[in-house]
Design a protein around this motif. Structure first.
Motif, short mmCIF file in Angstrom:
data_model
loop_
_atom_site.label_atom_id
_atom_site.label_comp_id
_atom_site.label_asym_id
_atom_site.label_seq_id
_atom_site.Cartn_x
_atom_site.Cartn_y
_atom_site.Cartn_z
N LYS A 24 37.07 41.00 11.22
CA LYS A 24 36.89 39.66 11.76
C LYS A 24 35.44 39.23 11.60
CE LYS A 24 40.37 40.32 15.34
NZ LYS A 24 40.60 40.37 16.77
N ASN A 25 35.24 37.96 11.28
CA ASN A 25 33.90 37.39 11.23
C ASN A 25 33.71 36.49 12.43
OD1 ASN A 25 32.98 38.51 8.81
ND2 ASN A 25 34.13 36.99 7.63
N TYR A 26 32.60 36.68 13.11
CA TYR A 26 32.30 35.88 14.29
C TYR A 26 31.02 35.09 14.04
CZ TYR A 26 35.62 38.75 16.87
OH TYR A 26 36.75 39.38 17.31
N GLN A 27 31.01 33.87 14.49
CA GLN A 27 29.80 33.07 14.44
C GLN A 27 29.09 33.20 15.78
OE1 GLN A 27 30.03 29.14 12.72
NE2 GLN A 27 28.86 28.34 14.43
N VAL A 28 27.85 33.63 15.75
CA VAL A 28 27.05 33.78 16.96
C VAL A 28 26.14 32.56 17.09
CG1 VAL A 28 25.30 35.17 18.14
CG2 VAL A 28 27.07 36.29 16.76
N GLU A 29 26.18 31.95 18.26
CA GLU A 29 25.37 30.77 18.50
C GLU A 29 24.59 30.97 19.80
OE1 GLU A 29 25.83 25.92 18.56
OE2 GLU A 29 27.60 27.18 18.41
N LEU A 30 23.33 30.55 19.78
CA LEU A 30 22.48 30.61 20.97
C LEU A 30 22.28 29.19 21.47
CD1 LEU A 30 19.82 33.14 19.64
CD2 LEU A 30 21.94 33.62 20.88
N VAL A 31 22.70 28.94 22.71
CA VAL A 31 22.63 27.61 23.29
C VAL A 31 21.66 27.65 24.48
CG1 VAL A 31 23.92 25.74 24.37
CG2 VAL A 31 24.99 27.12 22.58
N GLU A 41 19.91 26.22 27.72
CA GLU A 41 20.16 25.31 28.83
C GLU A 41 19.13 25.60 29.90
OE1 GLU A 41 23.52 24.68 32.21
OE2 GLU A 41 24.25 25.08 30.20
N GLY A 42 18.10 24.78 29.96
CA GLY A 42 17.00 25.04 30.89
C GLY A 42 16.30 26.33 30.52
N THR A 43 16.24 27.27 31.46
CA THR A 43 15.59 28.56 31.20
C THR A 43 16.59 29.64 30.78
OG1 THR A 43 15.76 29.18 33.54
CG2 THR A 43 13.74 28.06 32.84
N THR A 44 17.86 29.26 30.62
CA THR A 44 18.91 30.21 30.27
C THR A 44 19.32 30.03 28.82
OG1 THR A 44 19.74 30.21 32.53
CG2 THR A 44 21.23 31.04 30.85
N LEU A 45 19.47 31.14 28.12
CA LEU A 45 19.96 31.15 26.76
C LEU A 45 21.37 31.72 26.78
CD1 LEU A 45 19.00 30.56 23.85
CD2 LEU A 45 18.36 32.96 23.70
N HIS A 46 22.36 30.88 26.47
CA HIS A 46 23.75 31.32 26.46
C HIS A 46 24.07 31.89 25.08
CE1 HIS A 46 24.43 29.31 30.28
NE2 HIS A 46 23.95 28.20 29.76
N VAL A 47 24.62 33.10 25.04
CA VAL A 47 25.03 33.71 23.78
C VAL A 47 26.52 33.44 23.63
CG1 VAL A 47 25.14 35.86 22.45
CG2 VAL A 47 23.27 35.51 24.09
N GLN A 48 26.87 32.76 22.54
CA GLN A 48 28.26 32.39 22.31
C GLN A 48 28.77 33.01 21.02
OE1 GLN A 48 28.41 28.12 22.33
NE2 GLN A 48 28.30 28.00 24.57
N ILE A 49 30.02 33.45 21.05
CA ILE A 49 30.70 33.94 19.85
C ILE A 49 32.00 33.16 19.76
CG2 ILE A 49 31.91 35.88 18.78
CD1 ILE A 49 29.75 37.70 19.77
#
Length: 74
Positions: free
Chosen positions: A10-17, A19-27
């Motif tokens: 499987k290939n996953y796209q990792v995105e860093l979002v 929001e203020g002082t928080t960095l959300h790690v999304q796959i």
């Protein structure tokens, strides 16, 4: 910031979002954890509210979140 990573076939796209002082790690568009900064350290936490550790560098904290996700997928 978008990177590609592979987990088995499987290939996953990792995105860093940011929001203020928080960095959300999304796959695949879903948040798998957060990285916040406190007292000069980066704190990594997964979505199950498990603390993964504190790190000197932001990229180390992000990799901890991704690695934890990969372990749960195995």
């Amino acid at each position: 910031m978008i990177d590609q990573m592979s987990n088995r076939e499987k290939n996953y796209q990792v995105e860093l979002v940011e929001e203020g002082t928080t960095l959300h790690v999304q796959i695949a568009g879903e948040t798998i954890g957060d990285v916040t900064q406190k007292d000069g350290l980066y704190l990594a936490k997964n979505v199950w509210d498990n603390f993964l550790g504190d790190f000197k560098k932001q990229d180390q904290a992000v990799m901890a979140v991704i690695s934890n996700f990969n372990l749960r997928q195995a």
